[in-house]
Design a protein around this motif. Structure first.
Motif, PDB file in Angstrom:
ATOM      1  N   ASN A   1       0.874  -1.220  -0.091  1.00  0.00           N
ATOM      2  CA  ASN A   1      -0.132   0.186  -0.019  1.00  0.00           C
ATOM      3  C   ASN A   1       0.760   1.389   0.025  1.00  0.00           C
ATOM      4  O   ASN A   1       0.533   2.277   0.256  1.00  0.00           O
ATOM      5  CB  ASN A   1      -0.892   0.257   1.168  1.00  0.00           C
TER       6      ASN A   1
ATOM      7  N   LEU B   1       2.981   2.380   2.042  1.00  0.00           N
ATOM      8  CA  LEU B   1       3.457   3.258   3.133  1.00  0.00           C
ATOM      9  C   LEU B   1       4.876   3.257   3.175  1.00  0.00           C
ATOM     10  O   LEU B   1       5.779   4.009   3.630  1.00  0.00           O
ATOM     11  CB  LEU B   1       3.040   2.531   4.461  1.00  0.00           C
TER      12      LEU B   1
ATOM     13  N   ASP C   1      -1.306   8.514  -1.276  1.00  0.00           N
ATOM     14  CA  ASP C   1      -2.289   8.601  -0.623  1.00  0.00           C
ATOM     15  C   ASP C   1      -3.886   8.175  -1.123  1.00  0.00           C
ATOM     16  O   ASP C   1      -4.668   7.583  -0.254  1.00  0.00           O
ATOM     17  CB  ASP C   1      -2.488  10.301  -0.309  1.00  0.00           C
TER      18      ASP C   1
ATOM     19  N   ARG D   1      -3.815   4.462  -1.071  1.00  0.00           N
ATOM     20  CA  ARG D   1      -4.327   4.063   0.305  1.00  0.00           C
ATOM     21  C   ARG D   1      -5.802   4.175   0.882  1.00  0.00           C
ATOM     22  O   ARG D   1      -6.103   3.210   1.639  1.00  0.00           O
ATOM     23  CB  ARG D   1      -3.394   4.379   1.248  1.00  0.00           C
ATOM     24  N   ARG D   2      -6.253   4.785  -0.065  1.00  0.00           N
ATOM     25  CA  ARG D   2      -7.853   5.111   0.221  1.00  0.00           C
ATOM     26  C   ARG D   2      -8.493   3.877  -0.190  1.00  0.00           C
ATOM     27  O   ARG D   2      -9.634   3.684   0.170  1.00  0.00           O
ATOM     28  CB  ARG D   2      -8.382   6.346  -0.251  1.00  0.00           C
TER      29      ARG D   2
ATOM     30  N   PHE E   1      -7.328   6.371  16.992  1.00  0.00           N
ATOM     31  CA  PHE E   1      -6.842   7.873  17.646  1.00  0.00           C
ATOM     32  C   PHE E   1      -7.412   7.842  18.726  1.00  0.00           C
ATOM     33  O   PHE E   1      -8.671   8.255  19.108  1.00  0.00           O
ATOM     34  CB  PHE E   1      -7.397   8.934  16.847  1.00  0.00           C
TER      35      PHE E   1
ATOM     36  N   LEU F   1     -11.768  12.912   3.928  1.00  0.00           N
ATOM     37  CA  LEU F   1     -11.119  12.210   2.542  1.00  0.00           C
ATOM     38  C   LEU F   1     -12.401  11.912   1.794  1.00  0.00           C
ATOM     39  O   LEU F   1     -12.212  12.174   0.505  1.00  0.00           O
ATOM     40  CB  LEU F   1     -10.442  10.874   3.025  1.00  0.00           C
TER      41      LEU F   1
ATOM     42  N   GLU G   1       1.064   6.162  11.019  1.00  0.00           N
ATOM     43  CA  GLU G   1       0.970   4.986   9.930  1.00  0.00           C
ATOM     44  C   GLU G   1      -0.510   4.755   9.912  1.00  0.00           C
ATOM     45  O   GLU G   1      -0.758   4.584   8.715  1.00  0.00           O
ATOM     46  CB  GLU G   1       1.577   3.528  10.711  1.00  0.00           C
TER      47      GLU G   1
ATOM     48  N   SER H   1      -3.077   6.846  10.271  1.00  0.00           N
ATOM     49  CA  SER H   1      -3.557   7.856   9.466  1.00  0.00           C
ATOM     50  C   SER H   1      -3.270   7.875   7.940  1.00  0.00           C
ATOM     51  O   SER H   1      -4.130   8.121   7.093  1.00  0.00           O
ATOM     52  CB  SER H   1      -3.101   9.300  10.189  1.00  0.00           C
ATOM     53  N   ARG H   2      -1.816   7.652   7.795  1.00  0.00           N
ATOM     54  CA  ARG H   2      -1.429   7.478   6.486  1.00  0.00           C
ATOM     55  C   ARG H   2      -2.198   6.537   5.658  1.00  0.00           C
ATOM     56  O   ARG H   2      -2.165   6.511   4.558  1.00  0.00           O
ATOM     57  CB  ARG H   2       0.115   7.181   6.271  1.00  0.00           C
ATOM     58  N   ALA H   3      -2.445   5.209   6.308  1.00  0.00           N
ATOM     59  CA  ALA H   3      -3.033   4.067   5.648  1.00  0.00           C
ATOM     60  C   ALA H   3      -4.233   4.571   5.410  1.00  0.00           C
ATOM     61  O   ALA H   3      -5.149   3.814   4.435  1.00  0.00           O
ATOM     62  CB  ALA H   3      -3.126   2.781   6.888  1.00  0.00           C
ATOM     63  N   LEU H   4      -5.172   5.048   6.183  1.00  0.00           N
ATOM     64  CA  LEU H   4      -6.403   5.531   5.891  1.00  0.00           C
ATOM     65  C   LEU H   4      -6.567   6.475   4.441  1.00  0.00           C
ATOM     66  O   LEU H   4      -7.573   6.754   3.832  1.00  0.00           O
ATOM     67  CB  LEU H   4      -6.947   6.429   6.843  1.00  0.00           C
ATOM     68  N   GLY H   5      -5.308   7.144   4.073  1.00  0.00           N
ATOM     69  CA  GLY H   5      -5.299   7.915   2.916  1.00  0.00           C
ATOM     70  C   GLY H   5      -5.026   9.340   3.174  1.00  0.00           C
ATOM     71  O   GLY H   5      -5.049  10.182   2.170  1.00  0.00           O
ATOM     72  N   PHE H   6      -4.583   9.959   4.407  1.00  0.00           N
ATOM     73  CA  PHE H   6      -4.045  11.062   4.693  1.00  0.00           C
ATOM     74  C   PHE H   6      -2.708  11.297   4.303  1.00  0.00           C
ATOM     75  O   PHE H   6      -1.795  10.259   4.519  1.00  0.00           O
ATOM     76  CB  PHE H   6      -4.275  11.475   6.018  1.00  0.00           C
ATOM     77  N   GLY H   7      -2.297  12.321   3.631  1.00  0.00           N
ATOM     78  CA  GLY H   7      -0.849  12.846   3.243  1.00  0.00           C
ATOM     79  C   GLY H   7      -0.069  12.683   4.647  1.00  0.00           C
ATOM     80  O   GLY H   7      -0.738  13.008   5.855  1.00  0.00           O
TER      81      GLY H   7
ATOM     82  N   MET I   1      -3.563  16.670  11.930  1.00  0.00           N
ATOM     83  CA  MET I   1      -4.749  16.377  12.517  1.00  0.00           C
ATOM     84  C   MET I   1      -4.620  15.098  13.542  1.00  0.00           C
ATOM     85  O   MET I   1      -5.472  15.210  14.216  1.00  0.00           O
ATOM     86  CB  MET I   1      -5.762  16.180  11.446  1.00  0.00           C
TER      87      MET I   1
END
Lengths: 245, 254
Positions: A55, A57, A78, A81-82, A94, A110, B134, B136-142, B149
């Protein structure tokens, strides 16, 4: 659960090195649309790294990644990964956001859904993992198994075409493993394309359509669960199976 | 007069205290607060910048932040205030026409605070688990949005107590601008107390100044402890039913 609009995933000759440490040394992997592949192997064999490379990363040094037959290396990582949901060993929810907000956050930011719609979709996803009633609380008040189910809901809410599971049950207390595995089994049955890095040999054998045995950064054996578990060809897989079973 | 009453007169002469209070109230207190708030603002803005530089992926940028931090944390505050206040005084006078060293005092305090605050923010941000970035990035955020955030808000939360301590330190260190020789109406609490004390050969005005500082710093110290406690217990948004009932003993865990 609904049926998923998922896609096939292919890794071609993937290489990755950290300095002199060659972590992936030419991985070829194809996961057919709507099937689940489990990746097994001793720790340090590069399983988790493989997920992170597929993906993007971590960018591979060499090789190609295809989603639904199309190379994605030129795409915005990005956006890639979505399309690929990921669930981690340590859940990685979070902690400063409520359970519902953990799921709704990416939907708003997103997928650009309006606030109310994002929240109602988040509740819907949480309902599917049986945790709608926990939407208002902080993740830290949940058990590990519940947190992992929230993490799965968070990934599914993005409507991914493929799901990655990185040792999703390894950090759970034994009595909580079952619930998460059942959820993963449902996903597989509903046609989600999945790559599951796991130490759960039961899941690997009974649920996945394909088993990939990795060692030392290469795929040593790859095939149906029956074939790998009942008729291992290599000494390395024989030894691994005798160690874990 | 015996020794005890002489001592009492030296430190607690109500006449002198009464005399100095109006001046302290009319501008001394305000000046101390302005010095602390203004330098605190400069320190926070610069500190965030230094923290960002400190976690940069470019080594040169990290070094610049490192060198700045080492220098400004490594010298005494009074030295920094004198060097900046006196050193840049003539230049500021040429450019703006103002003779007052007051703004330069604020700048000096702010530059010093930035070094400390930058380190506080940096350690806070770096203490956030790598898995957060990781996930957050995996969700698709830069990378940028993930830091902004997800990671930074968690990091800052954790260091709020340390940040408050830094602000308390600034309230106290603001007294050091006296070394620059301020005009009468620019004097802050300490300088006013000091001048009165020198003129009257009695320490009571300084005791009055001390009381002003304590009225500001003690509540802030306790606020820090309160925040610290709240953060470490990680209070839930809405308590669980049995948790809410626990204090009155209904359905509480045994």
């Amino acid at each position: 659960m609904s049926h998923f609009e998922s896609g096939s995933l292919t890794g071609k000759d993937l290489h990755l090195a950290f300095g002199h440490n060659k972590v992936l040394r030419g991985i070829d992997l194809h996961v057919e649309k709507g099937t689940a592949a489990s990746v097994i192997g001793p720790s340090g064999s590069g399983k988790s790294t493989l997920l992170r490379v597929m993906n993007r990363l971590i960018e591979p040094d060499q090789g190609d990644i295809l989603l639904d037959g199309r190379s994605v290396l030129k795409d915005n990582p990005d956006e890639l990964r979505r399309r690929i949901g990921m669930v981690f060993q340590q859940f990685n929810l979070f902690p400063h956001k409520s359970v519902g907000e953990n799921v709704a956050f990416a939907l708003r930011k997103l997928r650009k859904l309006p606030k109310e719609q994002a929240w109602s979709e988040a509740l819907e996803q949480l309902d599917k993992v049986g945790l709608k009633h926990k939407a208002e609380v902080r993740p830290s008040t949940l058990s590990g198994g519940q947190q992992q189910r929230v993490a799965i809901a968070r990934a599914l809410a993005m409507q991914p075409e493929v799901m990655f599971f990185d040792e999703a049950t390894s950090a759970l207390d034994p009595e909580l493993v079952k619930g998460v595995l059942a959820l993963m089994t449902d996903l597989a049955k509903d046609g989600m394309t999945m790559v599951v890095v796991t130490h759960e040999m039961g899941f690997s054998r009974n649920v996945s359509n394909q088993v990939v045995f990795m060692d030392g950064g290469v795929v040593v054996e790859n095939g149906s669960p029956e074939k790998l578990f009942t008729d291992p060809q290599t000494d390395r897989l024989k030894k691994f199976l005798s160690d874990v079973l | 007069m015996d020794a005890w009453s002489r001592l009492a007169d030296t430190f607690l002469n109500w006449g002198y205290i009464g005399e100095v209070l109006p001046t302290m109230f009319s501008y001394g207190l305000l000046n101390t607060i302005v010095l602390a708030l203004a330098s605190g603002t400069i320190g926070t803005v610069l500190g965030v910048l230094l923290a960002m530089m400190g976690i940069s992926r470019t080594p040169v940028v990290r070094w610049i932040a490192r060198i700045y931090t080492d220098i400004f944390r490594g010298v005494p505050a009074v030295l920094l205030i004198l060097v900046i206040g006196l050193g840049f005084g003539p230049l500021v006078k040429e450019l703006t026409g103002t003779r007052s060293p007051y703004p330069l005092g604020i700048v000096a305090l702010g530059l010093m605070a930035a070094a400390y605050i930058g380190e506080i923010f940096r350690s806070g941000i770096q203490s956030v688990d790598k898995g957060q970035l990781e996930a957050s990035r995996a969700l698709g955020f830069g990378y940028g949005p993930s830091m902004r955030m997800i990671v930074v808000p968690q990091g800052i939360r954790r260091v709020l107590p340390a940040l408050m301590n830094q602000f308390i330190a600034l309230i106290k260190d603001s007294s050091l601008v006296f070394t620059l020789g301020l005009m009468s109406h620019e004097r802050e609490l300490f300088q006013i107390g000091q001048d009165f004390a020198a003129n009257n050969g009695n320490q009571s005005p300084l005791v009055a100044a001390a009381l002003f500082y304590l009225v500001m710093t003690i509540p802030l110290t306790h606020l820090v402890n309160y925040i610290d406690k709240r953060l470490s217990t990680g209070k839930a948004l809405k308590p669980e039913p049995d948790e809410a009932a626990a204090p009155i003993g209904k359905g509480a865990h045994s």
